[in-house]
Design a protein around this motif. Structure first.
Motif, PDB file in Angstrom:
ATOM      1  N   LEU A  37       0.834  -1.206   0.000  1.00  0.00           N
ATOM      2  CA  LEU A  37       0.000   0.000   0.000  1.00  0.00           C
ATOM      3  C   LEU A  37       0.866   1.253   0.000  1.00  0.00           C
ATOM      4  O   LEU A  37       0.621   2.196  -0.758  1.00  0.00           O
ATOM      5  CB  LEU A  37      -0.929   0.004   1.215  1.00  0.00           C
ATOM      6  N   GLN A  38       1.896   1.253   0.843  1.00  0.00           N
ATOM      7  CA  GLN A  38       2.772   2.420   0.909  1.00  0.00           C
ATOM      8  C   GLN A  38       3.533   2.604  -0.401  1.00  0.00           C
ATOM      9  O   GLN A  38       3.694   3.725  -0.881  1.00  0.00           O
ATOM     10  CB  GLN A  38       3.737   2.292   2.082  1.00  0.00           C
ATOM     11  N   ARG A  39       3.972   1.510  -1.008  1.00  0.00           N
ATOM     12  CA  ARG A  39       4.700   1.604  -2.271  1.00  0.00           C
ATOM     13  C   ARG A  39       3.813   2.154  -3.384  1.00  0.00           C
ATOM     14  O   ARG A  39       4.231   3.007  -4.167  1.00  0.00           O
ATOM     15  CB  ARG A  39       5.254   0.239  -2.667  1.00  0.00           C
ATOM     16  N   GLU A  40       2.568   1.672  -3.470  1.00  0.00           N
ATOM     17  CA  GLU A  40       1.657   2.167  -4.504  1.00  0.00           C
ATOM     18  C   GLU A  40       1.334   3.646  -4.299  1.00  0.00           C
ATOM     19  O   GLU A  40       1.239   4.396  -5.267  1.00  0.00           O
ATOM     20  CB  GLU A  40       0.377   1.333  -4.534  1.00  0.00           C
ATOM     21  N   ALA A  41       1.160   4.054  -3.048  1.00  0.00           N
ATOM     22  CA  ALA A  41       0.914   5.476  -2.769  1.00  0.00           C
ATOM     23  C   ALA A  41       2.132   6.304  -3.172  1.00  0.00           C
ATOM     24  O   ALA A  41       1.993   7.383  -3.762  1.00  0.00           O
ATOM     25  CB  ALA A  41       0.585   5.677  -1.295  1.00  0.00           C
ATOM     26  N   ARG A  43       4.387   5.541  -5.479  1.00  0.00           N
ATOM     27  CA  ARG A  43       4.456   5.572  -6.949  1.00  0.00           C
ATOM     28  C   ARG A  43       3.492   6.592  -7.541  1.00  0.00           C
ATOM     29  O   ARG A  43       3.737   7.143  -8.606  1.00  0.00           O
ATOM     30  CB  ARG A  43       4.139   4.196  -7.529  1.00  0.00           C
ATOM     31  N   ALA A  44       2.376   6.807  -6.851  1.00  0.00           N
ATOM     32  CA  ALA A  44       1.378   7.763  -7.333  1.00  0.00           C
ATOM     33  C   ALA A  44       1.684   9.189  -6.874  1.00  0.00           C
ATOM     34  O   ALA A  44       0.927  10.104  -7.162  1.00  0.00           O
ATOM     35  CB  ALA A  44      -0.008   7.349  -6.856  1.00  0.00           C
ATOM     36  N   GLY A  45       2.778   9.366  -6.138  1.00  0.00           N
ATOM     37  CA  GLY A  45       3.187  10.703  -5.734  1.00  0.00           C
ATOM     38  C   GLY A  45       2.740  11.125  -4.350  1.00  0.00           C
ATOM     39  O   GLY A  45       2.893  12.287  -3.988  1.00  0.00           O
ATOM     40  N   LEU A  46       2.187  10.215  -3.566  1.00  0.00           N
ATOM     41  CA  LEU A  46       1.786  10.539  -2.197  1.00  0.00           C
ATOM     42  C   LEU A  46       2.833  10.013  -1.227  1.00  0.00           C
ATOM     43  O   LEU A  46       3.031   8.814  -1.113  1.00  0.00           O
ATOM     44  CB  LEU A  46       0.429   9.910  -1.862  1.00  0.00           C
ATOM     45  N   GLU A  47       3.496  10.908  -0.545  1.00  0.00           N
ATOM     46  CA  GLU A  47       4.506  10.519   0.441  1.00  0.00           C
ATOM     47  C   GLU A  47       3.844  10.447   1.809  1.00  0.00           C
ATOM     48  O   GLU A  47       3.845  11.408   2.561  1.00  0.00           O
ATOM     49  CB  GLU A  47       5.657  11.528   0.448  1.00  0.00           C
ATOM     50  N   LEU A  93      -6.324   8.200  -2.468  1.00  0.00           N
ATOM     51  CA  LEU A  93      -5.990   6.824  -2.095  1.00  0.00           C
ATOM     52  C   LEU A  93      -7.033   5.846  -2.624  1.00  0.00           C
ATOM     53  O   LEU A  93      -6.685   4.765  -3.109  1.00  0.00           O
ATOM     54  CB  LEU A  93      -5.863   6.694  -0.579  1.00  0.00           C
ATOM     55  N   ALA A  94      -8.307   6.209  -2.545  1.00  0.00           N
ATOM     56  CA  ALA A  94      -9.365   5.341  -3.068  1.00  0.00           C
ATOM     57  C   ALA A  94      -9.191   5.140  -4.568  1.00  0.00           C
ATOM     58  O   ALA A  94      -9.418   4.042  -5.085  1.00  0.00           O
ATOM     59  CB  ALA A  94     -10.734   5.941  -2.765  1.00  0.00           C
ATOM     60  N   GLU A  95      -8.761   6.179  -5.257  1.00  0.00           N
ATOM     61  CA  GLU A  95      -8.510   6.071  -6.695  1.00  0.00           C
ATOM     62  C   GLU A  95      -7.302   5.179  -6.969  1.00  0.00           C
ATOM     63  O   GLU A  95      -7.341   4.310  -7.842  1.00  0.00           O
ATOM     64  CB  GLU A  95      -8.273   7.474  -7.256  1.00  0.00           C
ATOM     65  N   ILE A  96      -6.223   5.379  -6.209  1.00  0.00           N
ATOM     66  CA  ILE A  96      -4.997   4.592  -6.396  1.00  0.00           C
ATOM     67  C   ILE A  96      -5.256   3.110  -6.146  1.00  0.00           C
ATOM     68  O   ILE A  96      -4.822   2.250  -6.912  1.00  0.00           O
ATOM     69  CB  ILE A  96      -3.883   5.096  -5.453  1.00  0.00           C
ATOM     70  N   PHE A  97      -5.980   2.805  -5.067  1.00  0.00           N
ATOM     71  CA  PHE A  97      -6.219   1.412  -4.686  1.00  0.00           C
ATOM     72  C   PHE A  97      -7.481   0.842  -5.329  1.00  0.00           C
ATOM     73  O   PHE A  97      -7.881  -0.274  -5.008  1.00  0.00           O
ATOM     74  CB  PHE A  97      -6.308   1.284  -3.163  1.00  0.00           C
ATOM     75  N   ARG A  98      -8.111   1.605  -6.218  1.00  0.00           N
ATOM     76  CA  ARG A  98      -9.317   1.186  -6.944  1.00  0.00           C
ATOM     77  C   ARG A  98     -10.406   0.680  -5.996  1.00  0.00           C
ATOM     78  O   ARG A  98     -10.988  -0.386  -6.194  1.00  0.00           O
ATOM     79  CB  ARG A  98      -8.970   0.133  -7.990  1.00  0.00           C
ATOM     80  N   LEU A  99     -10.690   1.462  -4.973  1.00  0.00           N
ATOM     81  CA  LEU A  99     -11.700   1.072  -3.995  1.00  0.00           C
ATOM     82  C   LEU A  99     -13.118   1.215  -4.538  1.00  0.00           C
ATOM     83  O   LEU A  99     -14.046   0.651  -3.969  1.00  0.00           O
ATOM     84  CB  LEU A  99     -11.544   1.890  -2.709  1.00  0.00           C
TER      85      LEU A  99
END
Length: 105
Positions: A37-41, A43-47, A93-99
């Motif tokens: 989860l942290q890695r995907e965030a 990669r999407a530019g959220l630190e 985050l919901a968009e990144i994780f396709r919730l």
């Protein structure tokens, strides 16, 4: 990942070898999922830290209200789904994780 309580080995209320192994497997799976989860965030530019990701995801709530059929008629209950007002970060985050794929239909 400096917080030892975020994904920890304890409390472990097991005494048999098999249950201890399963507990260890769950802990490793949780740690792996948290890292992904942290890695995907990232990669999407959220630190964000794991704690921040957990806090943001915990703020997303779904409520399903059931309404009785119209008076005097038999039938099924009608369901209406509502969600809490998302923050910009929780929306991202919901968009990144396709919730959205998990929403009730």
């Amino acid at each position: 990942m400096l917080n030892p309580h975020f994904v920890g080995w304890e409390p472990m209320y097991h005494w048999t070898d098999q249950k201890i192994r399963v507990h260890a497997l769950y802990c490793v799976m949780a740690l792996t999922l948290a890292g992904l989860l942290q890695r995907e965030a990232h990669r999407a530019g959220l630190e964000l830290s794991l704690e921040a990701i957990g806090r943001e995801l915990s703020s997303i709530c779904e409520v399903i209200n059931l309404y009785a059929p119209i008076s005097g008629k038999a039938g099924r209950f009608r369901a209406a789904t509502t969600y809490t007002e998302p923050t910009p970060t929780s929306s991202r985050l919901a968009e990144i994780f396709r919730l959205d794929d998990c929403k009730a239909r």
